[in-house]
Design a protein around this motif. Structure first.
Motif, short mmCIF file in Angstrom:
data_model
loop_
_atom_site.label_atom_id
_atom_site.label_comp_id
_atom_site.label_asym_id
_atom_site.label_seq_id
_atom_site.Cartn_x
_atom_site.Cartn_y
_atom_site.Cartn_z
N ASP A 41 -3.07 6.89 2.28
CA ASP A 41 -2.40 5.82 1.55
C ASP A 41 -3.36 4.81 0.94
O ASP A 41 -3.19 4.41 -0.21
CB ASP A 41 -1.41 5.07 2.46
N SER A 42 -4.36 4.39 1.70
CA SER A 42 -5.26 3.36 1.20
C SER A 42 -6.01 3.83 -0.04
O SER A 42 -6.17 3.09 -1.02
CB SER A 42 -6.25 2.93 2.28
N ILE A 43 -6.45 5.07 -0.05
CA ILE A 43 -7.19 5.62 -1.19
C ILE A 43 -6.26 5.79 -2.39
O ILE A 43 -6.59 5.43 -3.52
CB ILE A 43 -7.87 6.95 -0.81
N LEU A 44 -5.06 6.33 -2.14
CA LEU A 44 -4.12 6.55 -3.24
C LEU A 44 -3.64 5.24 -3.85
O LEU A 44 -3.49 5.13 -5.07
CB LEU A 44 -2.93 7.38 -2.75
N ALA A 45 -3.40 4.23 -3.02
CA ALA A 45 -2.97 2.92 -3.54
C ALA A 45 -4.09 2.30 -4.37
O ALA A 45 -3.83 1.77 -5.47
CB ALA A 45 -2.58 1.99 -2.40
N ASP A 46 -5.31 2.37 -3.88
CA ASP A 46 -6.45 1.83 -4.63
C ASP A 46 -6.62 2.57 -5.97
O ASP A 46 -6.92 1.95 -6.99
CB ASP A 46 -7.74 1.93 -3.82
N ALA A 47 -6.42 3.88 -5.95
CA ALA A 47 -6.54 4.67 -7.18
C ALA A 47 -5.47 4.26 -8.20
O ALA A 47 -5.75 4.15 -9.40
CB ALA A 47 -6.45 6.16 -6.86
N GLU B 122 0.81 -1.22 0.00
CA GLU B 122 0.00 0.00 0.00
C GLU B 122 0.85 1.27 0.00
O GLU B 122 0.61 2.19 -0.78
CB GLU B 122 -0.93 -0.02 1.22
N GLY B 123 1.85 1.33 0.85
CA GLY B 123 2.68 2.53 0.94
C GLY B 123 3.43 2.82 -0.34
O GLY B 123 3.54 3.98 -0.76
N SER B 124 3.93 1.78 -0.97
CA SER B 124 4.66 1.93 -2.23
C SER B 124 3.75 2.45 -3.34
O SER B 124 4.09 3.39 -4.06
CB SER B 124 5.28 0.60 -2.62
N LEU B 125 2.59 1.81 -3.47
CA LEU B 125 1.64 2.23 -4.51
C LEU B 125 1.11 3.64 -4.24
O LEU B 125 0.92 4.42 -5.17
CB LEU B 125 0.49 1.23 -4.62
N ALA B 126 0.91 3.97 -2.98
CA ALA B 126 0.46 5.32 -2.64
C ALA B 126 1.54 6.34 -3.02
O ALA B 126 1.23 7.42 -3.53
CB ALA B 126 0.15 5.41 -1.15
N GLY B 127 2.80 5.99 -2.82
CA GLY B 127 3.89 6.88 -3.20
C GLY B 127 3.92 7.13 -4.70
O GLY B 127 4.12 8.26 -5.16
N LEU B 128 3.70 6.08 -5.48
CA LEU B 128 3.65 6.24 -6.94
C LEU B 128 2.46 7.11 -7.34
O LEU B 128 2.56 7.95 -8.23
CB LEU B 128 3.56 4.87 -7.62
N SER B 129 1.35 6.92 -6.65
CA SER B 129 0.16 7.73 -6.91
C SER B 129 0.43 9.20 -6.62
O SER B 129 0.02 10.09 -7.37
CB SER B 129 -0.99 7.20 -6.04
N ARG B 130 1.16 9.46 -5.55
CA ARG B 130 1.53 10.84 -5.20
C ARG B 130 2.41 11.46 -6.28
O ARG B 130 2.24 12.63 -6.64
CB ARG B 130 2.23 10.89 -3.85
N LYS B 131 3.36 10.68 -6.79
CA LYS B 131 4.24 11.19 -7.86
C LYS B 131 3.44 11.61 -9.09
O LYS B 131 3.81 12.56 -9.77
CB LYS B 131 5.27 10.13 -8.26
N LEU B 132 2.36 10.89 -9.35
CA LEU B 132 1.51 11.21 -10.50
C LEU B 132 0.51 12.33 -10.19
O LEU B 132 -0.16 12.80 -11.10
CB LEU B 132 0.73 9.97 -10.94
N GLY B 133 0.39 12.71 -8.93
CA GLY B 133 -0.59 13.74 -8.56
C GLY B 133 -2.02 13.25 -8.62
O GLY B 133 -2.95 14.03 -8.85
N VAL B 134 -2.22 11.97 -8.39
CA VAL B 134 -3.55 11.38 -8.49
C VAL B 134 -4.52 11.98 -7.47
O VAL B 134 -5.68 12.22 -7.79
CB VAL B 134 -3.48 9.83 -8.35
N GLY B 135 -4.05 12.25 -6.27
CA GLY B 135 -4.93 12.75 -5.21
C GLY B 135 -5.73 13.98 -5.59
O GLY B 135 -6.91 14.09 -5.26
N ARG B 136 -5.11 14.88 -6.31
CA ARG B 136 -5.82 16.13 -6.67
C ARG B 136 -6.91 15.91 -7.72
O ARG B 136 -7.74 16.77 -7.94
CB ARG B 136 -4.83 17.19 -7.13
N GLY C 27 -8.66 12.62 2.89
CA GLY C 27 -8.70 11.45 2.01
C GLY C 27 -7.81 11.57 0.78
O GLY C 27 -7.32 10.56 0.28
N ARG C 28 -7.55 12.76 0.31
CA ARG C 28 -6.71 12.96 -0.88
C ARG C 28 -5.27 12.51 -0.67
O ARG C 28 -4.54 12.29 -1.61
CB ARG C 28 -6.70 14.42 -1.32
N ASN C 29 -4.90 12.41 0.60
CA ASN C 29 -3.52 12.03 0.91
C ASN C 29 -3.45 10.71 1.69
O ASN C 29 -2.40 10.36 2.19
CB ASN C 29 -2.82 13.15 1.67
#
Length: 170
Positions: A55-61, A24-38, A51-53
């Protein structure tokens, strides 16, 4: 990919590496690099509680993006897309591999000197339910080896094991 890239690695180590790379943490980090949360559509509750930040939501996204690429372009397109991010992630994870699963590493060290396993306990919880911080201790034969905190019990336990390893210079 990892099997072909690291043929010298034992099967168990490859399994641990894979788990560390796709956690989860790794995938969330990749999601952050892509700016998925915004770009996520969130309900008011998730929006107001960060929720935008999360880990569980960002990894799932991130997993959903991979699924969408696969459905749109097929498995080869998904593989190409994923490997754009994962090659660096795998290399970086392999470099820091010993630090990733501190609980296992600590257990392996203790098993060399004792048949008694280490024990983890959550000794404190701080903060509101939506932003809780857990504090864990790892003990062996009644002696505290290390203490750590984290946003999940698992993370707190890993950090406690890491603290124990640092004390032991292992």
């Amino acid at each position: 990919y990892m099997y072909r890239k690291f043929p010298e690695m034992p099967e168990g180590e490859l399994t641990k590496l894979r788990a560390a790379v796709v956690c989860e943490g790794s995938l969330a980090g990749l999601s952050r690099k892509l700016g998925v949360g915004r770009n996520l559509f969130l309900g008011k509750g998730e929006e107001s509680t960060g929720g935008r930040n999360r880990d569980s939501i960002l990894a799932d996204a991130f997993e959903a993006i991979i699924g969408a690429v696969c459905m749109d372009g097929g498995i080869e397109a998904a593989s190409t897309y994923v490997m754009r991010f994962m090659e660096d992630q795998i290399a970086q994870t392999k470099t820091n591999f010993r630090n990733l699963d501190c609980k296992t590493h600590l257990q392996e060290i203790i098993q060399k000197i004792s048949k008694v396993p280490v024990h983890y306990a959550i000794v404190d919880e701080k903060g509101p339910d939506h932003n809780k911080v857990f504090v864990a201790e790892v003990t062996h034969e009644g002696k505290v080896l290390g203490q750590g905190s984290g946003k999940s019990k698992k993370e707190a336990e890993q950090n406690a094991a890491n603290a124990a390893l640092e004390k032991m210079n292992a």
